[in-house]
Design an enzyme around this catalytic site. Structure first.
Site, PDB file in Angstrom:
ATOM      1  N   GLU A  45       7.223 117.590  11.025  1.00 48.74           N
ATOM      2  CA  GLU A  45       6.220 116.532  11.095  1.00 48.74           C
ATOM      3  C   GLU A  45       5.815 116.120   9.683  1.00 48.74           C
ATOM      4  O   GLU A  45       5.200 116.894   8.957  1.00 48.74           O
ATOM      5  CB  GLU A  45       4.979 116.998  11.861  1.00 48.74           C
ATOM      6  N   ARG A  74       0.130 110.569   5.118  1.00 51.42           N
ATOM      7  CA  ARG A  74      -1.061 110.691   4.282  1.00 51.42           C
ATOM      8  C   ARG A  74      -0.775 110.434   2.809  1.00 51.42           C
ATOM      9  O   ARG A  74      -1.666 110.572   1.970  1.00 51.42           O
ATOM     10  CB  ARG A  74      -1.671 112.093   4.425  1.00 51.42           C
ATOM     11  N   LYS A  86      -1.102 117.435  21.772  1.00 48.97           N
ATOM     12  CA  LYS A  86      -1.517 118.241  20.625  1.00 48.97           C
ATOM     13  C   LYS A  86      -2.963 118.694  20.872  1.00 48.97           C
ATOM     14  O   LYS A  86      -3.760 117.942  21.450  1.00 48.97           O
ATOM     15  CB  LYS A  86      -1.423 117.368  19.374  1.00 48.97           C
TER      16      LYS A  86
END
Length: 213
Positions: A47, A51, A134
């Site tokens: 993943e 950011r 999640k």
């Protein structure tokens, strides 16, 4: 893509290894060797969080690594979904879930691990047809006891808990019947990435890949 299809693909991604590395990569030059080290250590699902300014380029580079399955984390908007898909992301991860984001993922065939933190979050996803999600931020939301408690009335939802998880507590999460895998950043510490110590990262990945579930 239907929610059911998305959940099936996410379940397959989660089944690849007990840990999905959560990666914040600041230098594109680190992308390929980092992915190669993690895949070699037994962690093929990666993943890459959106950011950093270079995150999409990192996804493009990691997508070239044989055996890797690269996803985009921190999907917040439909534009994020489109950009991540174009960069080669095979799945998406978000801190929460909105109808707008879910609509975009379904329209653009992006399997999504949507973030949940409450029973209501889980119920909304179940109503829409999702059965894999999640749990975030895991430790801040009560950790293992909370996830176990949610699983009692809502056993049909399976999770990838992320947030505050380390080698120390990963086993506790993985022992839960509603946990498919965990997400964690400890397998790719920033200092090792900056130094380019790919062998050390491969060893951390190997240790994580050997966790029981």
């Amino acid at each position: 893509m239907t929610p059911q299809d998305a959940s099936q693909i996410c379940a397959e991604v989660c089944a690849l290894a007990p840990v999905v590395p959560v990666l914040v990569v600041k230098d594109v030059a680190h992308a390929r060797p980092l992915a190669e080290a993690l895949v070699a250590g037994g962690l093929p699902a990666l993943e890459v969080t959106l950011r950093t300014p270079v995150a999409l380029d990192v996804i493009r580079e990691m997508a070239k690594v044989e055996g890797g399955v690269v996803g985009a984390g921190t999907l917040l908007t439909p534009e994020d979904v489109i950009a991540a898909k174009a960069a080669g992301a095979k799945f998406g991860v978000s801190p929460g879930a909105t109808d707008r984001l879910l609509d975009a993922c379904e329209a653009h065939d992006m399997p999504l691990l949507a973030g949940t933190s409450t029973a209501s979050d889980v119920m909304k996803l179940l109503e829409r047809g999702y059965t894999v999600a999640k749990f975030f931020p895991a430790e801040a939301n009560g950790g293992v006891p909370a996830l176990k408690a949610i699983g009692a009335p809502l056993p049909q939802m399976k999770f990838c808990p992320t947030g505050g998880i380390s080698l120390k507590n990963a086993r506790d999460y993985l022992s839960l019947s509603n946990t498919l895998c965990v997400g964690g950043s400890w397998v790719a510490p920033a200092d090792l990435v900056e130094k380019g110590d790919w062998k050390a990262i491969e060893e951390l990945a190997r240790e994580a890949a050997a966790l029981p579930r």
